[in-house]
Design an enzyme around this catalytic site. Structure first.
Site, PDB file in Angstrom:
ATOM      1  N   THR A 428      27.295  22.078  20.864  1.00 31.85           N
ATOM      2  CA  THR A 428      27.909  21.300  19.767  1.00 31.85           C
ATOM      3  C   THR A 428      27.848  19.783  19.934  1.00 31.85           C
ATOM      4  O   THR A 428      27.473  19.274  20.981  1.00 31.85           O
ATOM      5  CB  THR A 428      29.351  21.808  19.543  1.00 31.85           C
ATOM      6  OG1 THR A 428      29.328  23.219  19.376  1.00 31.85           O
ATOM      7  CG2 THR A 428      30.028  21.210  18.351  1.00 31.85           C
ATOM      8  N   GLU A 448      26.364  26.448  17.765  1.00 32.69           N
ATOM      9  CA  GLU A 448      27.120  27.325  18.674  1.00 32.69           C
ATOM     10  C   GLU A 448      26.583  27.284  20.107  1.00 32.69           C
ATOM     11  O   GLU A 448      26.918  26.377  20.835  1.00 32.69           O
ATOM     12  CB  GLU A 448      27.163  28.753  18.132  1.00 32.69           C
ATOM     13  CG  GLU A 448      28.298  29.668  18.575  1.00 32.69           C
ATOM     14  CD  GLU A 448      28.906  29.529  19.950  1.00 32.69           C
ATOM     15  OE1 GLU A 448      29.752  28.631  20.116  1.00 32.69           O
ATOM     16  OE2 GLU A 448      28.605  30.334  20.838  1.00 32.69           O
ATOM     17  N   ASP A 468      30.898  33.793  17.516  1.00 34.39           N
ATOM     18  CA  ASP A 468      32.274  33.258  17.591  1.00 34.39           C
ATOM     19  C   ASP A 468      33.292  34.250  17.007  1.00 34.39           C
ATOM     20  O   ASP A 468      34.499  34.032  17.112  1.00 34.39           O
ATOM     21  CB  ASP A 468      32.391  31.916  16.857  1.00 34.39           C
ATOM     22  CG  ASP A 468      32.120  30.724  17.781  1.00 34.39           C
ATOM     23  OD1 ASP A 468      31.906  30.943  18.989  1.00 34.39           O
ATOM     24  OD2 ASP A 468      32.134  29.582  17.298  1.00 34.39           O
ATOM     25  N   GLY A 515      33.227  24.184  23.082  1.00 38.19           N
ATOM     26  CA  GLY A 515      33.798  25.521  22.925  1.00 38.19           C
ATOM     27  C   GLY A 515      35.318  25.427  22.837  1.00 38.19           C
ATOM     28  O   GLY A 515      35.854  24.443  22.323  1.00 38.19           O
TER      29      GLY A 515
HETATM   30  N1  GLU Z   1      30.851  27.421  18.101  1.00 36.00           N
HETATM   31  C1  GLU Z   1      31.969  26.754  18.681  1.00 36.00           C
HETATM   32  C2  GLU Z   1      33.064  26.537  17.696  1.00 36.00           C
HETATM   33  O1  GLU Z   1      32.828  26.458  16.554  1.00 36.00           O
HETATM   34  C3  GLU Z   1      31.629  25.436  19.225  1.00 36.00           C
HETATM   35  C4  GLU Z   1      30.812  25.566  20.409  1.00 36.00           C
HETATM   36  C5  GLU Z   1      30.894  24.398  21.275  1.00 36.00           C
HETATM   37  O2  GLU Z   1      31.547  23.439  21.051  1.00 36.00           O
HETATM   38  O3  GLU Z   1      30.261  24.416  22.263  1.00 36.00           O
HETATM   39  O4  GLU Z   1      34.175  26.409  18.082  1.00 36.00           O
END
Ligand code: GLU
Length: 613
Positions: A428, A448, A468, A515
């Site tokens: 991200t 993601e 997710d 994440g």
């Molecule tokens: N897919 C994750 C989310 O939407 C983000 C992943 C990340 O920040 O590494 O929370």
């Protein structure tokens, strides 16, 4: 006092779509533009921008890659709006930082306009195909699939949301023509960009990307080695995709050849997915009310579900408010202990209740708005904060039951949900922009996992956002709120923030990748600014310490032996590892100038200058 502010703000936002009303004014004057570094030589500036002549219109951008920051700056210099610059920045990030975000993924964008006082949030989260079912990530024997098999498959790819989200925001707040905003990314895709150290390192770390022929040919040389640092990488296919979207608008992404390429890549993967052209055509981005609450003298606003980020960050801050973190001292064991205890309680609620969530409504008559109101209810949070023992770490923390306190949700049923315990590895990106009129954009965008699903189409990485979702639709006999469902958006942790001072004026914008640790990174930065009165850069640099699940995690080499020993004495099990936040932020100084911050753990920079006359 603060609690009632939480209640009033939380209540107010549920019943408006225009966002928080406020009457802030812009103070973005400036003098001569600070020399915008060429991408090769860019480094994070450490000083704040100067204040200058009143008729000069100062802009600001902080982003995870110098090419992307410069693309936004190019648009801002021309008098482009913050949203215009966001489109340019995002399209370049998708090229130069494809491990983190892109048009094959999704995003949440917060927008604040000081002229109207409106704070709006845009939801470009990916959606599950309409044929998706709750057992999507279960094996034939009912076990969760291997996580990485699911990531690198067509099953993980959600219908991308970024393009329609940017188009919706541009319809509302664009100043320049849509087609102009793609010029920097088209130019760089055609002429090439230099592969960064981080991109090279991640290509090395995720060799499975080579299993996708398009990715192997683009990201690796004929011997299968990652493109070297400084290699001039060109992406004519992406340039063509951008030209089509620039010329024909967002529908050209969701219908026709680009959509066909995406659907084909998903459905011909070795573990294939089930996306249809209809799924693509039906994608809509949403405008939602923000979630806002007070923390000390400030009002902090962020994203509502399907992100858990806003509510969970606000819960952590609210539970810390009764404690004197300033007196405890920056990053001392007593302060970290309080942060960990509040985080445990907030994450327990998050895992149980927050999702793109009609599950509670189905169960017991709670609307998604009532879930937010319950979780941010002041009396409920006061009761949760009272569970924190300043001298000892709690064990077996479970989700609370807001129904005893939530005055607006008396009819709802909070029991009966199982907690989501899926792995959520970090990738991200976050960027922050202020334009010459003082309009603010704070966006967290994602594919993601690193390089998403590892699938490529039309020159773009495709997301794996659907991992997710909870792989288990039912846990311990109870339905999980974040289970897969047709057309549903997976729960996120992304927490883009726009915050206001006690006069209601714009004060700061920030966010991070990472994440579930995003929530901890954002909370740490806000606490360092507000309680520990640090500069923005110092707040970002401060070692990370998070408690997303199971144990306290300290950033490696960030904490001394005594602090670790003190935390263990308080009862914490400690893990140490890299905690690669990517906070890109701005704060308004008391004199109205902009103070920038870019996270040294990634490759970001911040730039500021004035609009060309
Ligand atoms: N897919 C994750 C989310 O939407 C983000 C992943 C990340 O920040 O590494 O929370």
């Amino acid at each position: 006092m603060r609690n009632s502010s939480i209640l009033l703000t939380a209540m107010a936002v549920f019943f408006t779509t225009a966002g928080c009303g406020r009457d802030a004014t812009s103070e973005s004057g400036g003098v001569a533009e600070e020399s915008a570094p060429a991408p090769d030589e860019a480094a994070s500036a450490s000083a704040s921008s100067n204040n200058g002549a009143a008729d000069e219109k100062r802009w600001f951008i902080s982003a995870a890659n110098p090419y992307a920051a410069e693309a936004g700056a190019e648009i801002l210099r021309q008098g482009g709006s913050a949203v215009d610059a966001a489109v340019a920045t995002a399209t370049v990030l998708g090229l130069v930082e494809p491990q983190s975000s892109g048009l094959g993924g999704g995003a949440f964008l917060l927008h604040y306009d000081p002229a109207t006082g409106a704070l709006e949030t845009y939801n470009g989260r990916e959606k599950a195909p309409i044929s998706a079912t709750p057992d999507r990530f279960l094996t034939e024997t009912g076990e969760p699939m291997n996580f990485y098999d699911a990531v690198a498959s067509g099953l993980s790819v959600g219908v991308p949301g970024a393009v329609r989200m940017y188009a919706l925001a541009h319809d509302d707040h664009g100043a320049l023509a849509w087609n102009k905003l793609f010029d920097p990314a088209i130019r760089l895709s055609d002429d090439g960009f230099k592969v960064s150290p981080r991109m090279n390192m991640l290509l090395d770390r995720f060799p499975r990307l080579r299993a996708t022929p398009e990715a192997a040919a683009y990201f690796y040389d004929e011997n299968g080695s990652p493109r070297e640092v400084g290699y001039l990488l060109k992406n004519p296919e992406y340039a063509q995709t951008l030209r089509v979207i620039a010329e024909h608008g967002p529908d050209a992404f969701y219908e026709g050849a680009i959509a066909e390429a995406i659907v084909d890549a998903v459905n011909s993967a070795s573990i294939s997915g089930d996306m249809t052209m209809q799924d693509m055509a039906d994608y809509t981005a949403l405008k939602q009310a923000p979630v806002c609450a007070g923390y000390r003298a400030y009002e902090i606003c962020s994203m509502a579900p399907p992100s858990s980020g806003g509510v969970t960050t606000l819960q952590i801050l609210a539970m810390l408010e009764p404690f004197d973190l300033a007196a405890a001292g920056a990053h001392t064991a007593p302060a970290l202990h309080l942060l960990f205890e509040a985080s445990k309680l907030a994450y327990a609620d998050r895992n149980q209740y927050l999702a793109d969530n009609l599950a509670l409504a189905d169960k017991g008559g709670l609307s998604p708005e009532e879930v937010i109101a319950g979780l941010l209810n002041p009396a409920y949070l006061e009761a949760r904060a009272a569970l924190i023992d300043a001298t000892s770490a709690a064990t077996d923390v479970t989700a609370g039951d807001p129904s005893a306190h939530a005055i607006e949700t008396g009819a709802g049923e909070w029991s009966g949900l199982g907690a989501d315990a899926s792995p959520e590895p970090p990738s991200t990106t976050h960027y922050t922009i202020v334009d010459g009129e003082g309009r603010v954009v704070s966006t967290t965008a994602t594919v993601e996992f690193a390089f998403g699903s590892h699938l490529m189409a039309a020159g773009m990485i495709l997301n794996n956002e659907l991992t997710d979702f909870s792989f288990l639709p039912v846990r311990d006999g109870k339905p999980v709120a974040n289970a897969v469902a047709p057309g549903k958006r997976p729960r996120s942790s992304m927490s883009p923030v726009i915050a206001f001072d006690d006069d209601g004026d714009f004060w700061a914008a920030l966010g991070s990748p990472g994440g579930p640790a995003i929530i901890g990174y954002v909370a740490k930065t806000l606490i360092a600014l507000i309680d520990w009165e640090m500069s923005l850069q110092d707040a970002i640099d401060l070692p990370n310490a998070v408690y997303p699940r199971g144990s306290a995690i300290l950033e490696e080499n960030g904490f001394n032996t005594q602090t670790r020993a003190d935390l263990m004495t308080l009862g914490h099990e400690i893990t140490e590892r890299a905690l690669t936040s990517g906070v890109h932020a701005v704060r308004v100084n008391p004199d109205g100038s902009y103070e920038g911050g870019a996270d040294p753990r990634r490759e970001g920079v911040w730039l500021t200058g004035v609009v060309d006359k």
